[in-house]
Design a protein around this motif. Structure first.
Motif, PDB file in Angstrom:
ATOM      1  N   MET A   1       0.849  -1.169   0.000  1.00  0.00           N
ATOM      2  CA  MET A   1       0.000   0.000   0.000  1.00  0.00           C
ATOM      3  C   MET A   1       0.898   1.237   0.000  1.00  0.00           C
ATOM      4  SD  MET A   1      -3.425   0.680   1.463  1.00  0.00           S
ATOM      5  CE  MET A   1      -4.189   2.222   1.704  1.00  0.00           C
ATOM      6  N   GLY A   2       0.632   2.127  -0.915  1.00  0.00           N
ATOM      7  CA  GLY A   2       1.395   3.366  -0.993  1.00  0.00           C
ATOM      8  C   GLY A   2       0.693   4.498  -0.261  1.00  0.00           C
ATOM      9  N   PHE A   3       1.422   5.567  -0.030  1.00  0.00           N
ATOM     10  CA  PHE A   3       0.812   6.705   0.660  1.00  0.00           C
ATOM     11  C   PHE A   3       1.132   8.015  -0.039  1.00  0.00           C
ATOM     12  CE2 PHE A   3      -0.303   9.493   4.203  1.00  0.00           C
ATOM     13  CZ  PHE A   3      -1.485   8.910   4.574  1.00  0.00           C
ATOM     14  N   ASP A   4       1.368   7.964  -1.332  1.00  0.00           N
ATOM     15  CA  ASP A   4       1.640   9.219  -2.040  1.00  0.00           C
ATOM     16  C   ASP A   4       1.063   9.226  -3.454  1.00  0.00           C
ATOM     17  OD1 ASP A   4       3.321   7.387  -3.173  1.00  0.00           O
ATOM     18  OD2 ASP A   4       5.144   8.528  -2.859  1.00  0.00           O
ATOM     19  N   ASP A   5       0.405   8.159  -3.872  1.00  0.00           N
ATOM     20  CA  ASP A   5      -0.177   8.009  -5.208  1.00  0.00           C
ATOM     21  C   ASP A   5       0.814   8.380  -6.306  1.00  0.00           C
ATOM     22  OD1 ASP A   5      -2.085   7.234  -7.035  1.00  0.00           O
ATOM     23  OD2 ASP A   5      -3.096   9.164  -7.066  1.00  0.00           O
ATOM     24  N   LEU A  12       2.568  -0.924 -11.586  1.00  0.00           N
ATOM     25  CA  LEU A  12       3.208  -2.085 -10.963  1.00  0.00           C
ATOM     26  C   LEU A  12       2.333  -3.306 -11.184  1.00  0.00           C
ATOM     27  CD1 LEU A  12       4.305  -0.418  -7.617  1.00  0.00           C
ATOM     28  CD2 LEU A  12       5.753  -0.990  -9.555  1.00  0.00           C
ATOM     29  N   ILE A  13       2.900  -4.483 -10.946  1.00  0.00           N
ATOM     30  CA  ILE A  13       2.135  -5.716 -11.072  1.00  0.00           C
ATOM     31  C   ILE A  13       2.065  -6.364  -9.697  1.00  0.00           C
ATOM     32  CG2 ILE A  13       2.009  -7.983 -12.136  1.00  0.00           C
ATOM     33  CD1 ILE A  13       3.535  -6.787 -14.507  1.00  0.00           C
ATOM     34  N   PRO A  14       0.941  -6.428  -9.036  1.00  0.00           N
ATOM     35  CA  PRO A  14      -0.330  -5.793  -9.409  1.00  0.00           C
ATOM     36  C   PRO A  14      -0.271  -4.293  -9.128  1.00  0.00           C
ATOM     37  CG  PRO A  14      -0.560  -6.799  -7.251  1.00  0.00           C
ATOM     38  CD  PRO A  14       0.830  -7.145  -7.754  1.00  0.00           C
ATOM     39  N   PRO A  15      -1.160  -3.532  -9.774  1.00  0.00           N
ATOM     40  CA  PRO A  15      -1.206  -2.094  -9.504  1.00  0.00           C
ATOM     41  C   PRO A  15      -1.423  -1.843  -8.005  1.00  0.00           C
ATOM     42  CG  PRO A  15      -2.506  -2.612 -11.440  1.00  0.00           C
ATOM     43  CD  PRO A  15      -2.101  -3.920 -10.821  1.00  0.00           C
ATOM     44  N   LEU A  16      -0.660  -0.925  -7.454  1.00  0.00           N
ATOM     45  CA  LEU A  16      -0.603  -0.697  -6.011  1.00  0.00           C
ATOM     46  C   LEU A  16      -1.725   0.218  -5.519  1.00  0.00           C
ATOM     47  CD1 LEU A  16       1.141  -1.141  -3.448  1.00  0.00           C
ATOM     48  CD2 LEU A  16       2.374   0.926  -4.076  1.00  0.00           C
ATOM     49  N   THR A  17      -2.478  -0.274  -4.542  1.00  0.00           N
ATOM     50  CA  THR A  17      -3.470   0.568  -3.870  1.00  0.00           C
ATOM     51  C   THR A  17      -2.706   1.632  -3.099  1.00  0.00           C
ATOM     52  OG1 THR A  17      -5.066  -1.207  -3.698  1.00  0.00           O
ATOM     53  CG2 THR A  17      -5.265   0.570  -2.098  1.00  0.00           C
ATOM     54  N   THR A  18      -3.233   2.832  -3.091  1.00  0.00           N
ATOM     55  CA  THR A  18      -2.505   3.925  -2.467  1.00  0.00           C
ATOM     56  C   THR A  18      -3.466   4.944  -1.859  1.00  0.00           C
ATOM     57  OG1 THR A  18      -0.750   5.553  -2.859  1.00  0.00           O
ATOM     58  CG2 THR A  18      -2.344   5.266  -4.605  1.00  0.00           C
ATOM     59  N   VAL A  66      -7.238   5.175  -3.133  1.00  0.00           N
ATOM     60  CA  VAL A  66      -7.266   4.811  -4.551  1.00  0.00           C
ATOM     61  C   VAL A  66      -7.071   3.294  -4.616  1.00  0.00           C
ATOM     62  CG1 VAL A  66      -6.220   5.172  -6.819  1.00  0.00           C
ATOM     63  CG2 VAL A  66      -6.241   7.039  -5.150  1.00  0.00           C
ATOM     64  N   PRO A  67      -8.184   2.521  -4.574  1.00  0.00           N
ATOM     65  CA  PRO A  67      -8.038   1.062  -4.587  1.00  0.00           C
ATOM     66  C   PRO A  67      -7.639   0.559  -5.966  1.00  0.00           C
ATOM     67  CG  PRO A  67     -10.363   1.680  -4.474  1.00  0.00           C
ATOM     68  CD  PRO A  67      -9.555   2.948  -4.454  1.00  0.00           C
ATOM     69  N   ARG A  68      -6.664  -0.329  -5.974  1.00  0.00           N
ATOM     70  CA  ARG A  68      -6.225  -0.971  -7.218  1.00  0.00           C
ATOM     71  C   ARG A  68      -6.129  -2.469  -6.957  1.00  0.00           C
ATOM     72  NH1 ARG A  68      -2.320   3.750  -7.559  1.00  0.00           N
ATOM     73  NH2 ARG A  68      -3.378   5.229  -8.926  1.00  0.00           N
ATOM     74  N   ALA A  69      -5.555  -3.202  -7.878  1.00  0.00           N
ATOM     75  CA  ALA A  69      -5.561  -4.670  -7.812  1.00  0.00           C
ATOM     76  C   ALA A  69      -4.729  -5.257  -6.677  1.00  0.00           C
ATOM     77  CB  ALA A  69      -5.091  -5.256  -9.140  1.00  0.00           C
ATOM     78  N   SER A  70      -3.937  -4.469  -5.968  1.00  0.00           N
ATOM     79  CA  SER A  70      -3.151  -5.032  -4.860  1.00  0.00           C
ATOM     80  C   SER A  70      -4.010  -5.280  -3.629  1.00  0.00           C
ATOM     81  CB  SER A  70      -1.974  -4.121  -4.517  1.00  0.00           C
ATOM     82  OG  SER A  70      -2.444  -2.872  -4.026  1.00  0.00           O
ATOM     83  N   THR A  71      -5.257  -4.826  -3.642  1.00  0.00           N
ATOM     84  CA  THR A  71      -6.194  -5.151  -2.566  1.00  0.00           C
ATOM     85  C   THR A  71      -7.429  -5.779  -3.191  1.00  0.00           C
ATOM     86  OG1 THR A  71      -7.170  -2.946  -2.676  1.00  0.00           O
ATOM     87  CG2 THR A  71      -5.460  -3.293  -1.032  1.00  0.00           C
ATOM     88  N   ALA A  72      -8.023  -6.691  -2.459  1.00  0.00           N
ATOM     89  CA  ALA A  72      -9.201  -7.389  -2.970  1.00  0.00           C
ATOM     90  C   ALA A  72      -9.996  -7.917  -1.794  1.00  0.00           C
ATOM     91  CB  ALA A  72      -8.769  -8.543  -3.871  1.00  0.00           C
ATOM     92  N   SER A  88      -4.235 -18.283  -6.821  1.00  0.00           N
ATOM     93  CA  SER A  88      -2.782 -18.318  -6.944  1.00  0.00           C
ATOM     94  C   SER A  88      -2.241 -16.917  -6.704  1.00  0.00           C
ATOM     95  CB  SER A  88      -2.408 -18.779  -8.349  1.00  0.00           C
ATOM     96  OG  SER A  88      -1.088 -18.404  -8.662  1.00  0.00           O
ATOM     97  N   PRO A  89      -1.159 -16.760  -5.904  1.00  0.00           N
ATOM     98  CA  PRO A  89      -0.594 -15.431  -5.664  1.00  0.00           C
ATOM     99  C   PRO A  89      -0.125 -14.740  -6.943  1.00  0.00           C
ATOM    100  CG  PRO A  89       0.394 -17.054  -4.200  1.00  0.00           C
ATOM    101  CD  PRO A  89      -0.474 -17.784  -5.179  1.00  0.00           C
ATOM    102  N   SER A  90       0.305 -15.517  -7.936  1.00  0.00           N
ATOM    103  CA  SER A  90       0.844 -14.891  -9.144  1.00  0.00           C
ATOM    104  C   SER A  90      -0.224 -14.513 -10.155  1.00  0.00           C
ATOM    105  CB  SER A  90       1.880 -15.792  -9.803  1.00  0.00           C
ATOM    106  OG  SER A  90       1.277 -17.029 -10.150  1.00  0.00           O
ATOM    107  N   THR A  91      -1.323 -15.284 -10.218  1.00  0.00           N
ATOM    108  CA  THR A  91      -2.314 -15.003 -11.261  1.00  0.00           C
ATOM    109  C   THR A  91      -3.647 -14.526 -10.721  1.00  0.00           C
ATOM    110  OG1 THR A  91      -3.194 -17.247 -11.244  1.00  0.00           O
ATOM    111  CG2 THR A  91      -1.348 -16.793 -12.747  1.00  0.00           C
TER     112      THR A  91
END
Length: 98
Positions: A1-5, A12-18, A66-72, A88-91
Motif C-alpha cells: 500500500m502506498g501513501f503518495d499516489d 506495478l504488477i499488481p497495480p498498487l493501492t494507495t 485509490v483502490p487498485r488490484a493489490s487489494t481485494a 494463486s498469488p501470481s495469477t
C-alpha cells in the motif's frame, strides 16, 4: 500500500493501492498559515508586544483511497458458495491442486 499516489504505482504488477494526498492544497494551506502568522507578528510588533506571538497551527486535508488490484475482498473458503480454492498469488486464479 502506498501513501503518495506516485504515478508509477498504477503500473506495478499488481497495480498498487494507495492513498492520494492533495499536495497542491497542502502547499497552499501552508503558505496561507505562514502568511497569516507573519501578519499577526507584524501587528504585535507594531503594538510593541513581539513576545505575544501565536503558537503553532494545524490544518487538516482529507486523503482519498485509490483502490487498485493489490487489494481485494477475501477469497471464498470451503463451506461457502464457490470453488473453495485459494487464488494463486501470481495469477489471482483459483488453483486446481489441493
Amino acid at each position: 500500500m502506498g501513501f503518495d499516489d506516485a504515478p508509477e504505482s498504477a503500473y506495478l504488477i499488481p497495480p498498487l493501492t494507495t492513498v492520494r494526498q492533495d499536495f497542491g492544497a497542502l502547499g497552499q494551506q501552508g503558505i496561507a498559515l505562514l502568511l497569516d502568522q507573519l501578519d499577526q507578528l507584524d501587528q504585535l510588533d507594531r503594538l510593541d508586544q513581539p513576545d505575544r506571538a501565536t503558537g503553532p497551527r494545524q490544518a487538516m486535508l482529507p486523503p482519498a483511497l485509490v483502490p487498485r488490484a493489490s487489494t481485494a475482498p477475501p477469497p471464498r473458503y470451503r463451506g461457502q458458495q464457490g470453488s473453495g480454492r485459494l487464488p494463486s498469488p501470481s495469477t489471482g486464479i483459483p488453483s486446481t491442486s489441493g
